[in-house]
Design an enzyme around this catalytic site. Sequence first.
Site, short mmCIF file in Angstrom:
data_model
loop_
_atom_site.label_atom_id
_atom_site.label_comp_id
_atom_site.label_asym_id
_atom_site.label_seq_id
_atom_site.Cartn_x
_atom_site.Cartn_y
_atom_site.Cartn_z
N ALA A 146 1.04 -1.07 -0.26
CA ALA A 146 0.00 0.16 -0.22
C ALA A 146 0.91 1.24 -0.02
O ALA A 146 0.38 2.10 -0.72
CB ALA A 146 -1.35 -0.78 1.36
N ASP A 147 2.17 1.42 0.57
CA ASP A 147 2.37 2.20 0.99
C ASP A 147 3.59 2.56 -0.79
O ASP A 147 3.38 3.56 -1.08
CB ASP A 147 3.84 1.99 1.78
N SER A 148 3.91 1.83 -1.35
CA SER A 148 4.75 1.80 -2.43
C SER A 148 3.58 2.37 -3.46
O SER A 148 3.86 2.95 -4.67
CB SER A 148 4.96 0.02 -3.17
#
Length: 400
Positions: free
Chosen positions: A172-174
């Site tokens: 999700a961060d990426s």
Amino acid sequence: MSARPGPGPLTGLRVLDLATLFAGPLAATLLGDFGAEVVKVEHPAKPDPSRGHGPSKDGIGLWWKLLGRNKRTITLDLSKPGGRATLLRLAAQADVIIENFRPGTLEKWDLGWEELSAANPRLVLARVTAFGQFGPYAHRPGFGTLAEAMSGFAAITGEPDTPPVLPPFGLADSIAGLTTAYAVMTALRARETSGLGQVVDMAIIEPILTVLGPQPLWYDQLGHVQPRTGNRSANNAPRNTYRTADGSWVAVSTSAQSIAERVMRLVGRPDLIDEPWFATGADRALHTDVLDEAVGAWIARRDRAEVLEAFEKAEAAVAPIQDVADVMEDAQYEALDTITTVADPELGPLRMQNVLFRLSSTPGAVRWAGRPHGADTDAVLTELGLSGNEITALRSEGAL
């Protein structure tokens, strides 16, 4: 070695990376890869935690070498009067600030949008948080893992009879990092017309919903909730991972009807092509057991190299299941220079992912890997116009 071409397409763009860990810093990395001048601002005593994430070599975090590439590094305590004043001076000359403090933190330091835009009306401020700048969850602490859970990703990942599965990396961060870089470029394009910057409000829980596809639409119109199906698909079959005779694994996909037919001819079951249910991917998916048995049995009798060669000759879609050691030796990745080599003064040659895409006229490049904490503080502040005495005073205050 990674090339050092002429100026990239974002040369002249000035970015201040105030964020920590992954989504915000990754967005800054992506801008730096194509020529933006990125200055990483870290707390003097509390560096970006990504410096300590994962394995290290000689006490130097390797993840940081990737995430911190193409960035100059300075230290600044924004809660100190001198730190605040220095940031405003940096902001006056910047195009973009990327931050991921909890909502209200910059405002607490009198460094909110009102103050930053007053210092530089053309500034784009990208605010990356778990839940966004408003709403009932806005002030909660959060990370990408929560987005993977909340978005529905974990609910559909895993085998039907096993617990939901979270990804073993910052998915999700990426995705949010990629989206933030796109959002920043969109805001900069708008600035060309308006002459004014604006705020980008990036909630990490949102972009992952886009890559999950039409699930909200399915639920809205049909009440359909996608179940966990493991490696199988509700839209086509055969689609799975299969073990070869030498203990390796391959993945097969048949999203196109023509490919599905080629696979069945290859594995010696052309009779299945004549079945009425074979005509569409959705109907084939209802007969996955039959198709998996046919494909799996054929693959299980052959070594991986033989399987891959046969599928390629039949023009059917297959790929080996590769770990990172395989990736580093893969011929296609090698041809694309996907894993490139970067010279690093601390650790020597480093192999890491190259820039995301190739531009024919103005390519990006990995100019250097992540630098030590605060390595460029004096140089950056001197270029900003601070005197030696001013820098010494900031250090005495604890602002550097």
